[in-house]
Design an enzyme around this catalytic site. Structure first.
Site: not given
Ligand code: PDD
Length: 280
Positions: A52, A147, A179
């Site tokens: 990712r 991200k 989300e």
């Molecule tokens: N955040 N959606 C958003 C907007 C996020 O920032 C995150 C993760 C997720 C979940 O993604 P994953 O399962 O790959 O962690 C969904 C991380 C944990 C953070 O910013 O701290």
């Protein structure tokens, strides 16, 4: 705090890790990041996080700073240096430092930083009682599939939710739940999991994809489709997923109980299976 942090090839005490005031991550939020969980001293799903990160950097046209094995070794070294048993490794790659300009086409000297944070994931404090969330307009930018460190709106929404007594905010756009501020949102309705489809409106969560796979393997139907706010309120169960919370039950949305108002059986089973797979 006297952790060892990583910056551009060096491991240094955290207060010696310094970035230029011209760094575009600082001036333009021109940077991508990843948060990889550590459980029992092990990095969880690192290859998916590396993929990712590579996608985010590709979309931003930031040169990859290192190969996947090198990124892995940075992560492992930090976990070891800091003796992390449970928590996360944060890694950020910015386009680097350059005189302030909206044009970025010829800048290619990325800044890479990484550090660790300790956090309870398996015994997350909100799991037993379940989280209470409020609904908030999703006013983030239109490329949430990347991200980036452009997290100000998410941070505002989370802070306002906390000040009003909620654990988090679920973000809504055109009447549907996209989300949560830093997690993906799921509901369970008529025995099926429902979660927003992968598109530019949400982050493709690694935990989201693991949970979908676990659900399918359990024989649970999964619908990747937008669900309306009203459907969430009427759902039997709700939960959210992220690397640092795994599967977190949601028992209340805008002061209305979800189902019985306690973490539901499907949610609890998915959380159990999520950790079970780590011991296989
Ligand atoms: N955040 N959606 C958003 C907007 C996020 O920032 C995150 C993760 C997720 C979940 O993604 P994953 O399962 O790959 O962690 C969904 C991380 C944990 C953070 O910013 O701290």
């Amino acid at each position: 705090m006297d952790r060892i942090a990583y910056i551009n090839g060096e491991y240094v005490p955290e207060n010696r890790a310094r970035v230029s005031i011209f760094d575009r991550g600082f001036l333009f939020a021109d940077a991508a990041y990843e948060v990889t969980a550590v459980i029992g001293g092990r990095l969880i799903d690192f290859p998916a996080h590396a993929r990712r990160l590579s996608y985010s950097l590709g979309e931003l046209r930031i040169d990859p700073p290192a190969s996947e094995p090198d990124l892995l070794s940075i992560h492992r070294s930090l976990v070891e240096h800091n003796g992390v048993e449970e928590g996360s490794v944060y890694m950020q790659v910015s386009r680097g430092a350059a005189d302030r300009s909206f044009l970025y086409s010829d800048i290619s000297d990325s800044t890479v930083i990484a550090f660790t944070q300790e956090k309870r994931i398996v015994d997350h404090p909100a799991v037993a009682r379940g989280a209470h969330v409020t609904l908030t307009d999703d006013l983030r930018w239109g490329r949430r599939d990347i991200k980036t460190v452009q997290l100000l709106y998410s941070s505002m929404a989370r802070t306002q939710a906390a000040e009003a007594g909620y654990d988090d905010a679920w973000l809504t756009q055109d009447g549907v739940v996209t989300e949560a501020t830093s997690s993906n949102a799921f509901i369970v309705t008529e025995g099926r999991l429902v979660t927003h489809p992968l598109d530019r409106h949400i982050l493709p969560g690694i935990t989201r994809s693991v949970v979908i796979e676990l659900a399918v393997n359990t024989g649970l139907g999964v619908e990747e489709r937008a669900f309306a706010v009203d459907e969430a309120r009427r759902a039997d169960e709700a939960f959210m997923t992220s690397s640092t919370t795994a599967v977190l039950p949601v028992v209340n949305i805008d002061d209305l109980s979800v189902g019985d108002g306690v973490p539901g059986p499907v949610t609890r089973e998915l959380r159990r299976r999520y950790f079970e797979r780590l011991t296989e």
